[in-house]
Design a protein around this motif. Structure first.
Motif, mmCIF file in Angstrom:
data_model
loop_
_atom_site.group_PDB
_atom_site.id
_atom_site.type_symbol
_atom_site.label_atom_id
_atom_site.label_comp_id
_atom_site.label_asym_id
_atom_site.label_seq_id
_atom_site.Cartn_x
_atom_site.Cartn_y
_atom_site.Cartn_z
ATOM 1 N N UNK A 185 0.825 -1.208 0.000
ATOM 2 C CA UNK A 185 0.000 0.000 0.000
ATOM 3 C C UNK A 185 0.856 1.253 0.000
ATOM 4 N N UNK A 186 2.061 1.168 0.581
ATOM 5 C CA UNK A 186 2.971 2.315 0.572
ATOM 6 C C UNK A 186 3.596 2.499 -0.806
ATOM 7 N N UNK A 187 3.850 1.391 -1.491
ATOM 8 C CA UNK A 187 4.478 1.437 -2.808
ATOM 9 C C UNK A 187 3.397 1.448 -3.895
ATOM 10 N N UNK A 188 3.827 1.261 -5.119
ATOM 11 C CA UNK A 188 2.888 1.217 -6.246
ATOM 12 C C UNK A 188 2.446 -0.228 -6.451
ATOM 13 N N UNK A 189 1.402 -0.618 -5.757
ATOM 14 C CA UNK A 189 0.899 -1.990 -5.880
ATOM 15 C C UNK A 189 0.287 -2.205 -7.253
ATOM 16 N N UNK A 190 0.313 -3.441 -7.703
ATOM 17 C CA UNK A 190 -0.292 -3.807 -8.983
ATOM 18 C C UNK A 190 -1.800 -3.585 -8.894
ATOM 19 N N UNK A 191 -2.342 -2.821 -9.840
ATOM 20 C CA UNK A 191 -3.767 -2.522 -9.814
ATOM 21 C C UNK A 191 -4.620 -3.659 -10.367
ATOM 22 N N UNK A 192 -3.982 -4.629 -10.995
ATOM 23 C CA UNK A 192 -4.732 -5.750 -11.556
ATOM 24 C C UNK A 192 -5.142 -6.717 -10.453
ATOM 25 N N UNK A 193 -6.395 -7.161 -10.436
ATOM 26 C CA UNK A 193 -6.828 -8.135 -9.430
ATOM 27 C C UNK A 193 -6.221 -9.509 -9.728
ATOM 28 N N UNK A 194 -6.351 -10.456 -8.819
ATOM 29 C CA UNK A 194 -5.792 -11.796 -9.053
ATOM 30 C C UNK A 194 -6.367 -12.438 -10.310
ATOM 31 N N UNK A 195 -5.610 -13.366 -10.876
ATOM 32 C CA UNK A 195 -6.046 -14.127 -12.043
ATOM 33 C C UNK A 195 -6.344 -15.559 -11.604
ATOM 34 N N UNK A 196 -7.445 -16.092 -12.111
ATOM 35 C CA UNK A 196 -7.858 -17.448 -11.758
ATOM 36 C C UNK A 196 -7.882 -18.311 -13.009
ATOM 37 N N UNK A 197 -7.223 -19.454 -12.934
ATOM 38 C CA UNK A 197 -7.270 -20.436 -14.019
ATOM 39 C C UNK A 197 -7.862 -21.720 -13.462
ATOM 40 N N UNK A 198 -9.001 -22.136 -14.007
ATOM 41 C CA UNK A 198 -9.649 -23.373 -13.581
ATOM 42 C C UNK A 198 -9.279 -24.480 -14.564
ATOM 43 N N UNK A 199 -8.545 -25.464 -14.085
ATOM 44 C CA UNK A 199 -8.103 -26.573 -14.934
ATOM 45 C C UNK A 199 -9.173 -27.655 -15.078
ATOM 46 N N UNK A 200 -9.954 -27.868 -14.043
ATOM 47 C CA UNK A 200 -11.002 -28.888 -14.069
ATOM 48 C C UNK A 200 -12.069 -28.496 -13.052
ATOM 49 N N UNK A 201 -13.331 -28.753 -13.383
ATOM 50 C CA UNK A 201 -13.853 -29.400 -14.584
ATOM 51 C C UNK A 201 -13.965 -28.418 -15.746
ATOM 52 N N UNK A 202 -14.231 -28.955 -16.927
ATOM 53 C CA UNK A 202 -14.452 -28.114 -18.098
ATOM 54 C C UNK A 202 -15.813 -27.440 -17.981
ATOM 55 N N UNK A 203 -15.902 -26.201 -18.435
ATOM 56 C CA UNK A 203 -17.161 -25.471 -18.366
ATOM 57 C C UNK A 203 -18.203 -26.167 -19.244
ATOM 58 N N UNK A 204 -19.404 -26.375 -18.706
ATOM 59 C CA UNK A 204 -20.465 -27.028 -19.439
ATOM 60 C C UNK A 204 -20.439 -28.543 -19.357
ATOM 61 N N UNK A 205 -19.584 -29.104 -18.515
ATOM 62 C CA UNK A 205 -19.466 -30.558 -18.391
ATOM 63 C C UNK A 205 -20.803 -31.174 -17.990
ATOM 64 N N UNK A 206 -21.169 -32.290 -18.633
ATOM 65 C CA UNK A 206 -22.363 -33.057 -18.293
ATOM 66 C C UNK A 206 -21.919 -34.320 -17.566
ATOM 67 N N UNK A 207 -22.465 -34.552 -16.377
ATOM 68 C CA UNK A 207 -22.023 -35.682 -15.555
ATOM 69 C C UNK A 207 -23.180 -36.202 -14.719
#
Length: 211
Positions: free
Chosen positions: A80-102
């Motif tokens: 907060x004292x320095x120049x923090x990265x303004x980008x929010x965290x990044x999320x990568x979901x490896x599994x399950x695949x979006x739209x999976x039918x099970x």
């Protein structure tokens, strides 16, 4: 806090080792964490860089939840004292695949959250992952229950300065087999012709055939 800092530094000159059970005399033992407590005092005094250095040393020697907690606070204050990265965290979901039918009752959700501001918190459908000291890249694995129909599984990631990201993966659960309805049966020559409907979920298709 300044007198406390002096005391902890003096204590370290006598004994610098972090110890969950340090003997004082005879059979008397105490918790002795002079490096960790020095880091806490430095944080409270606003000396964040020195606090980070002390707490890193403490965690490397003897990890504790208190040390990790103040380590995260100290690094957050520095960001907060320095120049923090303004980008929010990044999320990568490896599994399950979006739209999976099970037809499964549960599903393992796997992925990674990343942030230049350090990942401090990850939740999968509201269940928090165990993170002591925040890290730039945090893998996550969580088994979540599935209900019949559409399931929206939400992953939340938050960095040390409070920025957060949410990602959703959709899973469709179908645990019932198709329903076959015979509307008509007629003999044609040496064969029988069947007409009816097959129903499964939201699909309904007419069928016709002879055997």
């Amino acid at each position: 806090w300044k007198p406390a800092i002096q005391d902890f530094r003096a204590a370290r000159q006598q004994r610098d080792k972090e110890d969950r059970s340090a003997r004082t005399y005879g059979v008397a033992f105490i918790e002795y964490f002079p490096v960790r407590e020095l880091g806490v005092a430095l944080y409270q005094d606003g000396q964040y860089k020195a606090a980070v250095e002390a707490l890193e040393k403490s965690l490397a020697a003897y990890p504790t939840a208190k040390g990790a907690y103040y380590y995260n606070l100290s690094r957050a204050a520095l960001l907060k004292q320095a120049a923090a990265d303004k980008a929010p965290p990044r999320i990568k979901i490896d599994a399950p695949a979006d739209g999976l039918l099970t037809n499964a009752l549960t599903m393992e959700v796997r992925g990674t959250a990343e942030s230049k501001n350090q990942v401090a918190q990850v939740e999968v459908n509201g269940e928090a992952q165990l993170i002591d000291a925040a890290v730039p890249s945090q893998p996550f694995t969580q088994v979540t229950r599935l209900a019949p129909g559409s399931n929206a599984i939400e992953v939340l990631a938050k960095d040390l300065i409070g920025q957060e990201t949410r990602a959703v993966v959709n899973v469709v659960v179908d645990r019932e087999g198709p329903v076959v309805v015979i509307d008509r049966a007629a003999r044609t020559g040496g064969r029988i012709r069947l007409e009816g409907t097959v129903f499964d979920g939201m699909t309904m298709d007419p069928i016709a055939g002879a055997t």
